[in-house]
Design an enzyme around this catalytic site. Structure first.
Site, short mmCIF file in Angstrom:
data_model
loop_
_atom_site.label_atom_id
_atom_site.label_comp_id
_atom_site.label_asym_id
_atom_site.label_seq_id
_atom_site.Cartn_x
_atom_site.Cartn_y
_atom_site.Cartn_z
N CYS A 71 -47.02 -48.28 -11.79
CA CYS A 71 -47.23 -49.55 -12.46
C CYS A 71 -47.13 -49.38 -13.97
O CYS A 71 -47.63 -48.40 -14.54
CB CYS A 71 -48.60 -50.12 -12.09
N HIS A 103 -26.07 -46.92 -5.76
CA HIS A 103 -26.20 -47.30 -7.17
C HIS A 103 -25.89 -48.78 -7.36
O HIS A 103 -25.49 -49.19 -8.45
CB HIS A 103 -25.33 -46.42 -8.08
N CYS A 163 -55.25 -47.28 -30.97
CA CYS A 163 -56.07 -46.18 -31.47
C CYS A 163 -55.32 -44.86 -31.56
O CYS A 163 -55.91 -43.83 -31.91
CB CYS A 163 -57.31 -45.99 -30.58
N CYS A 190 -59.90 -47.27 -26.10
CA CYS A 190 -60.16 -48.56 -26.76
C CYS A 190 -59.98 -49.75 -25.82
O CYS A 190 -60.17 -50.90 -26.23
CB CYS A 190 -59.25 -48.72 -27.97
N HIS A 206 -47.04 -60.66 -21.36
CA HIS A 206 -46.12 -60.58 -20.23
C HIS A 206 -46.37 -61.76 -19.31
O HIS A 206 -47.50 -62.07 -18.97
CB HIS A 206 -46.29 -59.28 -19.45
N CYS A 242 0.80 -1.22 0.00
CA CYS A 242 0.00 0.00 0.00
C CYS A 242 0.84 1.27 0.00
O CYS A 242 0.29 2.37 -0.09
CB CYS A 242 -0.93 0.01 1.20
N CYS A 277 -25.73 -42.91 6.23
CA CYS A 277 -25.43 -41.86 7.19
C CYS A 277 -26.50 -41.82 8.28
O CYS A 277 -27.59 -42.38 8.13
CB CYS A 277 -25.36 -40.52 6.46
#
Length: 524
Positions: A323, A278, A313, A331, A346, A144, A262
């Protein structure tokens, strides 16, 4: 704290005991297994035995910030006593050597002067801060340009052992800027250009305001945790806990997915710091997948849209539940939200909603066709990955609605609140399984095709089918409270089956890493 090779002793052992922080001798003093039983033992509450540790699990401890500070102070006192240096110098030396006390002592005893200079401290033969001679005449601060006479030098200026003197106002401004603006702590050096002398803690305490000094210590604590391979901050907002884990060195992350929990109730991966579990995917695979998803952001945005068209359709349909069994209101066609195939197929032996048809890319000959086949393969896995993530969020929102139904069941069936908790527990199982399925598609994308991959996808398919059945059961039957006993039995049994399939997938996949069964097609 020392990081001097404790990780090298990692052993997969089902009988591994939790490390409670005691040395063996100390523990023997604390707990004497041969002593007479306590007379009050009969009155003490029973303690449930912890579940047996899996070979792919790790042990950990959750520490408070004060415990981290105590760890640092203990190590500083030890080095101060052994090397006979001031506490602040011991702290600077430990930070320079990343808190590896053995390496520090070896370097120090071989060449004390070099060890001190490399750490940014004055060598033994140099004058200390307190004995640094004052200039005999007027002094001009190099920063300074303020002038100080000989009488005010000691009060208004300061020089460290390196001899570079500046006024205290400049020191205060410099140190405050380094701490508040630049976030530096243990590596703040002298203001003189080219001088590597470290500013010690007592100097900073004298020069800066109390709030700045507090931030300085917070930065030191953060640096201590960052320097230690055995410590990691909990990444969740507003959590101040630190996780300590000695069983997840970098070299083991191709065989482990070190998930810890944690005290704030959240899971995280100790290996890569991911703010959630993950499993069953390795850390490096997760990083590659997330980078690929970010690079294909436009595709990701398209896939994450909440609407699709009915295959019969062409009516626009919005997914408002977890889900994947969808019914077009126009339809009445029932189909799978994931693959858009008819739902009636399925559950048959030949239907493989979770598998990608690798043959679709075999006949691709030109570059454009190969690129299209590669994109189709990526979209197959990303679509399912994103769908399970989205469905888990919808299931969590669905539970808020179930709370009212639980109250109705409690009132109409004369049941206690605990007895109607089966609905919440079932939703928790669904969400947990969906997160596992989400990451299983990331793993499947990178797996090489072989017999082991077929087994993995079989387990993945079985879990997915069980989750969809439970999700459908929850959404359909929770509305009807006429037969609470049957409803409770059906949902509880299906939830138990989902949990079983989840454990089978997780156990086989994580053990496969230890047995080196999985082969990944990782691009180089």
């Amino acid at each position: 704290m020392s990081s001097d090779g404790d990780n090298d002793d990692f052993v997969y052992d089902d009988e591994y005991e939790y490390d409670d922080g005691f040395d063996q001798d100390e523990e023997a003093d604390e707990i004497d297994s041969t002593s007479e039983p306590d007379v009050y033992d009969a009155l003490s509450p029973a303690i449930e035995e912890a579940p047996q540790k899996k070979p792919y699990d790790v042990t950990w401890k959750v520490k408070t910030l004060q415990e981290i500070i105590d760890m640092q102070n203990k190590e500083i006192k030890k080095i101060q006593s052994v090397l006979e240096v001031p506490p602040s110098s011991a702290a600077v030396l430990l930070r320079h050597y990343a808190w590896n006390s053995e390496k520090l002592q070896e370097q120090f005893w071989n060449d004390p002067a070099t060890a001190l200079q490399e750490a940014g401290l004055s060598p033994p033969s140099s004058p200390t801060t307190s004995t640094q001679p004052l200039p005999s005449g007027p002094f001009e601060c190099p920063v300074c340009c303020m002038d100080y006479d000989a009488a005010s030098l000691e009060k208004n200026t300061y020089a460290m052992g390196c001899g570079h003197r500046f006024c205290k106002d400049c020191w205060t401004e410099y140190l405050t800027g380094k701490i508040k603006a630049e976030g530096e702590s243990g590596n703040i050096q002298c203001m003189e250009d080219g001088c590597s002398r470290i500013v010690r803690e007592e100097v900073i305490d004298e020069m800066v305001a109390a709030d700045v000094f507090k931030k300085y210590h917070n930065l030191l604590n953060a640096a201590f945790v960052a320097d230690s391979p055995n410590l990691r901050w909990c990444p969740h907002p507003d959590c101040q806990y630190i996780i300590e884990c000695n069983q997840a060195p970098t070299r083991m992350l191709d065989q482990l997915v070190p998930t810890v929990e944690c005290k704030c109730g959240n899971e995280l991966c100790f290996g890569c710091g991911h703010p959630a579990s993950h499993r069953p995917v390795l850390c490096r695979v997760v990083k590659m997948w997330e980078k690929k998803c970010a690079d294909d952001s436009e595709t990701a945005n398209w896939l994450q849209a909440n609407t699709k068209e009915c295959g019969k359709c062409n009516s626009t349909i919005e997914k408002n539940g977890g889900c994947n069994h969808m019914t077009c209101k126009k339809c009445k066609w029932e189909f799978c939200w994931v693959c858009m195939g008819p739902w009636s197929e399925h559950g048959t032996s030949w239907y493989q909603c979770n598998r990608f048809d690798e043959k679709s890319g075999v006949d691709a000959r030109d570059t454009q066709a190969k690129s299209r086949a590669s994109l189709d393969r990526y979209l197959h896995y990303f679509n399912r990955w994103a769908n399970h993530e989205h469905s888990a969020k919808l299931d969590a929102e669905f539970y808020k609605k179930t709370e009212k139904k639980m109250e109705q069941m409690q009132n109409s069936g004369n049941l206690s609140w605990i007895e109607v908790q089966f609905a919440k527990q079932a939703v928790d199982v669904v969400i947990k399984a969906r997160i596992t399925l989400k990451w299983s598609y990331c793993m499947a994308f990178y797996l090489k095709r072989n017999n082991m991959t077929e087994l993995f996808e079989d387990n993945q398919r079985d879990l997915e089918r069980a989750v969809e059945n439970l999700g459908y059961l929850l959404e359909q039957n929770i509305i009807d409270t006429d037969s609470i006993a049957k409803l409770r039995s059906d949902i509880t049994n299906q939830a138990a089956y989902v949990q079983k399939r989840h454990d089978i997938l997780m156990d086989d996949t994580l053990k496969g890493y230890l047995e080196r069964r999985w082969e990944f097609a990782i691009p180089t």
